[in-house]
Design an enzyme around this catalytic site. Structure first.
Site, PDB file in Angstrom:
ATOM      1  N   ARG A 136       0.840  -1.192   0.000  1.00 54.67           N
ATOM      2  CA  ARG A 136       0.000   0.000   0.000  1.00 54.67           C
ATOM      3  C   ARG A 136       0.878   1.246   0.000  1.00 54.67           C
ATOM      4  O   ARG A 136       2.042   1.205   0.382  1.00 54.67           O
ATOM      5  CB  ARG A 136      -0.893   0.004   1.250  1.00 54.67           C
ATOM      6  CG  ARG A 136      -1.851  -1.170   1.246  1.00 54.67           C
ATOM      7  CD  ARG A 136      -2.875  -1.070   2.347  1.00 54.67           C
ATOM      8  NE  ARG A 136      -2.278  -0.983   3.657  1.00 54.67           N
ATOM      9  CZ  ARG A 136      -2.861  -0.381   4.704  1.00 54.67           C
ATOM     10  NH1 ARG A 136      -4.021   0.210   4.545  1.00 54.67           N
ATOM     11  NH2 ARG A 136      -2.284  -0.368   5.871  1.00 54.67           N
TER      12      ARG A 136
ATOM     13  N   LYS B 222       4.746 -10.670   9.950  1.00 53.66           N
ATOM     14  CA  LYS B 222       3.909 -10.654   8.752  1.00 53.66           C
ATOM     15  C   LYS B 222       4.293 -11.811   7.831  1.00 53.66           C
ATOM     16  O   LYS B 222       5.461 -11.995   7.481  1.00 53.66           O
ATOM     17  CB  LYS B 222       4.155  -9.307   8.067  1.00 53.66           C
ATOM     18  CG  LYS B 222       3.298  -9.050   6.872  1.00 53.66           C
ATOM     19  CD  LYS B 222       3.182  -7.552   6.728  1.00 53.66           C
ATOM     20  CE  LYS B 222       2.773  -7.129   5.354  1.00 53.66           C
ATOM     21  NZ  LYS B 222       2.382  -5.725   5.305  1.00 53.66           N
TER      22      LYS B 222
ATOM     23  N   ARG C  10      -0.838   0.244  14.617  1.00 54.83           N
ATOM     24  CA  ARG C  10       0.361  -0.178  15.348  1.00 54.83           C
ATOM     25  C   ARG C  10      -0.060  -0.527  16.766  1.00 54.83           C
ATOM     26  O   ARG C  10      -0.889   0.171  17.344  1.00 54.83           O
ATOM     27  CB  ARG C  10       1.389   0.970  15.420  1.00 54.83           C
ATOM     28  CG  ARG C  10       1.915   1.424  14.066  1.00 54.83           C
ATOM     29  CD  ARG C  10       2.964   0.483  13.520  1.00 54.83           C
ATOM     30  NE  ARG C  10       3.391   0.879  12.188  1.00 54.83           N
ATOM     31  CZ  ARG C  10       2.834   0.443  11.045  1.00 54.83           C
ATOM     32  NH1 ARG C  10       1.827  -0.411  11.080  1.00 54.83           N
ATOM     33  NH2 ARG C  10       3.277   0.849   9.879  1.00 54.83           N
TER      34      ARG C  10
HETATM   35  P1  ATP Z   1       0.819  -1.174   7.775  1.00 49.87           P
HETATM   36  O1  ATP Z   1       1.631  -2.019   8.736  1.00 49.87           O
HETATM   37  O2  ATP Z   1       1.191   0.255   7.790  1.00 49.87           O
HETATM   38  O3  ATP Z   1      -0.622  -1.479   7.825  1.00 49.87           O
HETATM   39  P2  ATP Z   1       1.267  -2.846   5.814  1.00 49.87           P
HETATM   40  O4  ATP Z   1       2.030  -3.785   6.682  1.00 49.87           O
HETATM   41  O5  ATP Z   1      -0.159  -3.127   5.539  1.00 49.87           O
HETATM   42  O6  ATP Z   1       1.313  -1.487   6.427  1.00 49.87           O
HETATM   43  P3  ATP Z   1       1.738  -3.155   3.084  1.00 49.87           P
HETATM   44  O7  ATP Z   1       1.574  -1.962   2.259  1.00 49.87           O
HETATM   45  O8  ATP Z   1       0.697  -4.199   3.093  1.00 49.87           O
HETATM   46  O9  ATP Z   1       2.051  -2.621   4.514  1.00 49.87           O
HETATM   47  O10 ATP Z   1       3.103  -3.891   2.714  1.00 49.87           O
HETATM   48  C1  ATP Z   1       4.296  -3.203   2.559  1.00 49.87           C
HETATM   49  C2  ATP Z   1       5.172  -3.399   3.774  1.00 49.87           C
HETATM   50  O11 ATP Z   1       5.327  -4.773   4.076  1.00 49.87           O
HETATM   51  C3  ATP Z   1       6.593  -2.937   3.507  1.00 49.87           C
HETATM   52  O12 ATP Z   1       6.721  -1.577   3.855  1.00 49.87           O
HETATM   53  C4  ATP Z   1       7.467  -3.839   4.376  1.00 49.87           C
HETATM   54  O13 ATP Z   1       7.562  -3.319   5.669  1.00 49.87           O
HETATM   55  C5  ATP Z   1       6.660  -5.101   4.442  1.00 49.87           C
HETATM   56  N1  ATP Z   1       7.120  -6.145   3.493  1.00 49.87           N
HETATM   57  C6  ATP Z   1       7.633  -6.031   2.254  1.00 49.87           C
HETATM   58  N2  ATP Z   1       7.892  -7.236   1.702  1.00 49.87           N
HETATM   59  C7  ATP Z   1       7.510  -8.144   2.614  1.00 49.87           C
HETATM   60  C8  ATP Z   1       7.529  -9.549   2.636  1.00 49.87           C
HETATM   61  N3  ATP Z   1       7.943 -10.285   1.607  1.00 49.87           N
HETATM   62  N4  ATP Z   1       7.079 -10.151   3.768  1.00 49.87           N
HETATM   63  C9  ATP Z   1       6.642  -9.451   4.826  1.00 49.87           C
HETATM   64  N5  ATP Z   1       6.597  -8.117   4.852  1.00 49.87           N
HETATM   65  C10 ATP Z   1       7.028  -7.465   3.759  1.00 49.87           C
END
Ligand code: ATP
Length: 319
Positions: free
Chosen positions: A116, A181, A314
């Site tokens: 995103r 994640k 968060r």
């Molecule tokens: P937020 O935590 O702000 O809700 P998000 O976690 O939903 O954001 P996304 O936009 O879904 O964020 O994903 C992008 C983020 O995920 C990146 O900024 C990085 O921190 C993390 N990311 C990138 N690649 C991976 C991966 N392969 N596995 C896990 N996390 C990743």
């Protein structure tokens, strides 16, 4: 280069001359391609004098025939690419070219995988899945309500079916194991949501990835959680089947029918959180979601509802 990889993917030794003959190139050209494979795709190749070349570990590549065999009800076309900028970007281009939906775009790697707000999704070659399923939606704002949360539930369910029992949800659309994640979801929409539109359900799942310094938050993979290597074709098939089931429930009964199940699987239910919206931060306690998938927070003793693609949650230290 990928033809060479397909010859090596069995994990056995292949001699330089044999590879040269199979590819129709000289031995030194084979050598150059091997170096490219290591440098560009991050693969490790053993070179043993007198025996030849061997991939450090055998590799299973994505295979639309196998995916179809394992998920016969998912009768959408599957387009598999060795490398793409992003499967969502390719899906949008394919819609533009007039391909009828539903259809699925998969890639072995993404060079500009997206999250995103323009953030990057780390996407190494042949380790994970990078998945974009395109749906056509007609006159159905209701069908878009809570859709990204429904996709999260389907991803979580597929992970649990394959043995990742600790998978759970974080609003709006992350799949975590504990605080780490394991999957991300990015929905992109083109067309008129009040009339006819296409929605791209983008999913990245960490499958066999064991190492990367590129992800700037806590992460995990199916392999790290279970200790075993997963067949990505099997996961794609399982995800297709769970998505199909949840999407049809969502289409028939609306998001309100899924709300309770989503909340039961929300890892941050009842937790103290900060909701980040650009430079603004709102502190509260997670009450759950509403019948449209918006977040319900208790802020200063009062329930408030938040929705929108720009919001991030968060955990607060004191939660
Ligand atoms: P937020 O935590 O702000 O809700 P998000 O976690 O939903 O954001 P996304 O936009 O879904 O964020 O994903 C992008 C983020 O995920 C990146 O900024 C990085 O921190 C993390 N990311 C990138 N690649 C991976 C991966 N392969 N596995 C896990 N996390 C990743």
């Amino acid at each position: 280069m990928l033809t060479l990889l397909k010859l090596l993917k069995d994990g056995r030794f292949h001699s330089g001359p044999a590879l040269g003959v199979a590819l129709g190139v000289s031995r030194s050209a084979v050598w150059k391609q091997l170096q490219h494979l290591e440098a560009e795709l991050g693969l490790s190749i053993h070179k043993v004098r007198g025996r030849g070349y061997q991939l450090a570990a055998p590799l299973t590549l994505l295979d639309p025939v196998e995916i179809r065999e394992q998920a016969p009800t998912c009768d959408w076309p599957v387009f598999v690419f060795d490398s793409l900028d992003s499967t969502n970007a390719e899906a949008l281009r394919v819609i533009e070219r007039g391909q009828a939906a539903p259809f699925l775009v998969l890639a072995e790697r993404q060079t500009a995988g997206r999250g995103r707000r323009g953030r990057k999704w780390v996407s190494p070659f042949a380790e994970n899945i990078y998945y974009s399923l395109v749906l056509r939606i007609e006159g159905g704002m209701r069908q878009l309500e809570g859709l990204s949360l429904v996709v999260g539930l389907a991803v979580m369910q597929a992970l649990r079916e394959l043995g990742v029992s600790g998978a759970g949800l974080k609003w709006p659309n992350d799949v975590l194991v504990g605080q780490k994640k394991i999957a991300g979801i990015l929905l992109e929409l083109v067309g008129d949501p009040a009339d006819v539109c296409h929605v791209v359900l983008g999913v990245g799942i960490n499958v066999n990835m064991q190492m990367t310094d590129e992800v700037d938050q806590q992460w995990t993979s199916m392999r790290l959680e279970s200790g075993g290597v997963f067949d990505r074709n099997h996961l794609v098939a399982a995800l297709g089947t769970t998505l199909q089931a949840y999407l049809s429930r969502h289409q028939v009964d609306g998001f309100s029918a899924i709300q309770a199940e989503w909340e039961q699987n929300h890892l941050w239910q009842g937790r103290a959180v900060s909701l980040i919206a650009g430079v603004n931060q709102i502190d509260g306690e997670v009450l759950g979601i509403d019948s449209q998938g918006a977040l319900r927070l208790k802020v200063g003793g009062v329930e408030k509802v938040f929705s929108g693609g720009e919001l991030s949650l968060r955990l607060r230290d004191d939660s």
